[in-house]
Design a protein around this motif. Sequence first.
Motif, short mmCIF file in Angstrom:
data_model
loop_
_atom_site.label_atom_id
_atom_site.label_comp_id
_atom_site.label_asym_id
_atom_site.label_seq_id
_atom_site.Cartn_x
_atom_site.Cartn_y
_atom_site.Cartn_z
N HIS A 113 -4.01 -0.33 -1.58
CA HIS A 113 -3.18 0.77 -1.11
C HIS A 113 -2.48 1.43 -2.29
O HIS A 113 -1.93 0.74 -3.16
N GLU A 114 -2.48 2.74 -2.28
CA GLU A 114 -1.83 3.49 -3.35
C GLU A 114 -0.39 3.81 -3.02
O GLU A 114 0.39 4.13 -3.92
N TRP B 285 -11.39 -2.89 2.30
CA TRP B 285 -10.57 -1.71 2.05
C TRP B 285 -10.02 -1.75 0.63
O TRP B 285 -9.85 -2.82 0.05
N GLN C 168 -1.36 -3.61 -2.50
CA GLN C 168 -1.61 -2.77 -3.67
C GLN C 168 -2.19 -3.55 -4.86
O GLN C 168 -2.47 -2.98 -5.89
N ARG D 141 2.66 4.51 2.55
CA ARG D 141 2.07 5.22 3.70
C ARG D 141 0.68 4.66 4.03
O ARG D 141 0.31 4.57 5.19
N ASP D 142 -0.11 4.28 3.00
CA ASP D 142 -1.41 3.64 3.26
C ASP D 142 -1.23 2.34 4.04
O ASP D 142 -1.99 2.04 4.97
N THR D 143 -0.23 1.58 3.67
CA THR D 143 0.05 0.31 4.35
C THR D 143 0.51 0.56 5.78
O THR D 143 0.08 -0.14 6.71
N TYR E 235 -2.51 1.39 7.85
CA TYR E 235 -3.25 0.15 8.11
C TYR E 235 -2.61 -0.63 9.27
O TYR E 235 -3.30 -1.07 10.19
#
Length: 174
Positions: free
Chosen positions: A43-44, A40, A30, A47-49, A52
């Motif tokens: 991450h916000e 990329w 993040q 869940r984004d992580t 990934y």
Amino acid sequence: MFPENLWTEDLILRPIALGDTGAIFDEYAQDPEVTRFLTWAPHESVRDTEAYIERCIASETSRTYTLLGRRDRQLRGALTIRRDVPGRVGFGYVLSRRSWGQGLMTEALSEVAAWAMKQRDVWRVGDVCDVENVASARVMEKAGLEREGLLRRWMVHPNIEKTPRDCWMFARAK
């Protein structure tokens, strides 16, 4: 096709796992400064992580390793080994901001390059970095890769701009 684990003086490289989600998000995923030269966006959310990591695990042509401190077992970053072209090994890496300037990525990449050059079916190990990413260029040089040239408008780094940027090519060949 890929090593299970790699050990250096200061690091353990082991395959990424879903259990790493929180640490990866907190340590670097993040952080806009850490992800500046990556392909990329920061991450916000956790869940984004997680998504990934799921993509990393599902890949058949690459393996992503977490870099853990050998003494404290704390997550420091990640390094991906790619074998998507016969005879070649590529890589990508990211290091948490708190781990910058300690030589850890040079140590990890040196180990990966040594492993790659021992493989019978590998003749070349190398990759690129944005021309403004001086730290990454220095890591590759210190890991024994040679700067081979400039690739014009080679790769998009979306955290900088939406069009392809110039990159330096580094490699070691047998």
